[in-house]
Design a protein around this motif. Sequence first.
Motif, PDB file in Angstrom:
ATOM      1  N   ASP A 184       0.574  -0.716   0.263  1.00 35.30           N
ATOM      2  CA  ASP A 184       0.158   0.243  -0.270  1.00 35.30           C
ATOM      3  C   ASP A 184       0.760   0.843  -0.289  1.00 35.30           C
ATOM      4  OD1 ASP A 184      -2.066  -1.611  -0.091  1.00 35.30           O
ATOM      5  OD2 ASP A 184      -2.219  -1.229   2.107  1.00 35.30           O
ATOM      6  N   GLU A 185       2.301   1.374   0.478  1.00 40.57           N
ATOM      7  CA  GLU A 185       2.926   2.021   0.190  1.00 40.57           C
ATOM      8  C   GLU A 185       3.832   2.728  -0.393  1.00 40.57           C
ATOM      9  OE1 GLU A 185       3.823  -0.605   0.947  1.00 40.57           O
ATOM     10  OE2 GLU A 185       5.841  -1.122   1.692  1.00 40.57           O
ATOM     11  N   VAL A 187       4.416   4.392  -4.600  1.00 43.11           N
ATOM     12  CA  VAL A 187       4.586   4.963  -5.621  1.00 43.11           C
ATOM     13  C   VAL A 187       5.390   4.811  -6.988  1.00 43.11           C
ATOM     14  CG1 VAL A 187       3.074   6.513  -3.885  1.00 43.11           C
ATOM     15  CG2 VAL A 187       5.344   6.840  -4.592  1.00 43.11           C
ATOM     16  N   PRO A 193       5.512  11.196  -3.336  1.00 41.99           N
ATOM     17  CA  PRO A 193       5.486  10.642  -2.060  1.00 41.99           C
ATOM     18  C   PRO A 193       5.061  11.244  -0.852  1.00 41.99           C
ATOM     19  CG  PRO A 193       8.148   9.216  -3.130  1.00 41.99           C
ATOM     20  CD  PRO A 193       7.487  10.593  -3.679  1.00 41.99           C
ATOM     21  N   GLN A 197       4.297   6.971   2.692  1.00 46.35           N
ATOM     22  CA  GLN A 197       4.643   6.564   1.245  1.00 46.35           C
ATOM     23  C   GLN A 197       6.348   6.193   0.629  1.00 46.35           C
ATOM     24  OE1 GLN A 197       2.537   8.368  -0.841  1.00 46.35           O
ATOM     25  NE2 GLN A 197       0.385   6.919  -1.388  1.00 46.35           N
ATOM     26  N   ARG A 199       8.987   4.963  -3.306  1.00 48.25           N
ATOM     27  CA  ARG A 199       8.703   4.682  -4.555  1.00 48.25           C
ATOM     28  C   ARG A 199       9.162   2.720  -4.176  1.00 48.25           C
ATOM     29  NH1 ARG A 199      11.050  10.084  -5.558  1.00 48.25           N
ATOM     30  NH2 ARG A 199       8.908  10.771  -6.723  1.00 48.25           N
ATOM     31  N   ARG A 224      -1.818  -3.417  -4.703  1.00 47.85           N
ATOM     32  CA  ARG A 224      -2.110  -2.752  -3.306  1.00 47.85           C
ATOM     33  C   ARG A 224      -2.419  -4.228  -2.505  1.00 47.85           C
ATOM     34  NH1 ARG A 224      -0.053   1.795  -3.372  1.00 47.85           N
ATOM     35  NH2 ARG A 224      -0.521   2.411  -5.361  1.00 47.85           N
TER      36      ARG A 224
END
Length: 403
Positions: A184-185, A187, A193, A197, A199, A224
């Motif tokens: 979920d964290e 991106v 971010p 979050q 990358r 996710r």
Amino acid sequence: MLSVTEALEEVSRHAFRLPTQECLAIEAMGMALAEDVISPVESPAFDKAMMDGFALIAADTDHGNVNLEIVEEITAGNTASEAIESGQAARIMTGAPLPPGADSVIMVEDTQIDSENVDRVQILQQVKRGSHVLKKGELLSKGQVVIPAGSIIRPVEVGILSDFTGAKALVHRRPTVAIISTGDELVGPNIEPGPGQIRNTNGPMLEAMAIEAGAVVKQLGIVRDNRDELSAAIAEGLEADVLLISGGMSVGVKDLGPSLLAEQGVEKIFHKVKLKPGKPLWFGKQGGTDNPTLVFGLPGNPASSLVCFHLFVRTALNELVGRSNVSPFVSGFLLTRDFVNPGNRPVFFPAFASRKEGGGATIAPLNWKGSADLATLAQANALACFEENSQYEAGQFVSAVMV
Ligand SMILES: Nc1nc2c(c(=O)[nH]1)N[C@H]1C(S)=C(S)[C@@H](COP(=O)(O)OP(=O)(O)OC[C@H]3O[C@@H](n4cnc5c(N)ncnc54)[C@H](O)[C@@H]3O)O[C@H]1N2
Ligand code: MOO
């Protein structure tokens, strides 16, 4: 918990060769040959001049300096129109077939031609029989194995294949590798971010490593920590020969990997290996001998993913394409400094290996800060292997995995 050696054996045991296919040798660079390459002819196919000069009969020069009649000129790609006899020579160029009767070649530098009499050549020294001649069949005999099955196709093999197989190679087809990055964290590379979050570095890094290992990659992106989303991605990934799932392999509340894989009929072969980094590695298989998929659940920590790829995924990919007996380990590196591994797992520690003056190689462990530290790995070209609960002194020999 399995040792690294035991886990590697399990991976090899479950990885079957992929079907073979014929392709252009140049496109098979880095792949392993699936069959012996056999010479259908003798090589060279004729006695060949290896220098520009004169083809002659060595016995004519037994008494040293001799003057011979030049009967013709033979260039590479052409053949003699007549045999030479005692007292005669033929001007010959490198690569041209020797005329019948001749047994040797003298380099043009060791001869002299009188401008008044250009049809004759002065041989300035005694010629040893067979000089500068590559005899018919001296390199290869008909039916000889030139490259054994399993050899990696490098530029030299591409050259040889162009000679004997019409520049084609029979290889095991490239493995397909699907990659899922869970979390979920996570991106993507172009998204700033938010709080908490990070990358997704593992997805692209694993893709790059798989390509480097000769695979064809299907990137399934960030998924996710959600049962339905991850299930759908796993189902798609199971169409590949190898599925890599990064993250979600430990015991956290959102570590869904192992249970979802079981739901989709992926048989667990092992979970957890005694190594650092990479302990939570999960390995399983779906399907029998017919088109199975090997599944690796790689620990989310980037360095852990990288180490597990180099040790285990690479071993599987090698087995699938017939690059057998390629050990990930290289031994004989001289340690540059003392090193302590107080932990209860063998550690694969980012390090820099270099050539030592006078032969051999040294290895310098870097200032690595653990499983999340990918930046230090960018300065590494090796992982130095240290046993659990151990102390090493500078000057001791250790083995390493090259990265
Ligand atoms: N109670 C325990 N906790 C943990 C154990 C354990 O034995 N007991 N093992 C630890 C070890 S060792 C490792 S390694 C990690 C691995 O955990 P997971 O495989 O479940 O990975 P995550 O928890 O999802 O992530 C760990 C770490 O890595 C970051 N991450 C995840 N995916 C990516 C990615 N694609 N790109 C970059 N970074 C990624 C994630 O944010 C976490 O920081 O578990 C320990 N815990
Ligand atoms: O094994 Mo974990 O990979 O130590 O960080």
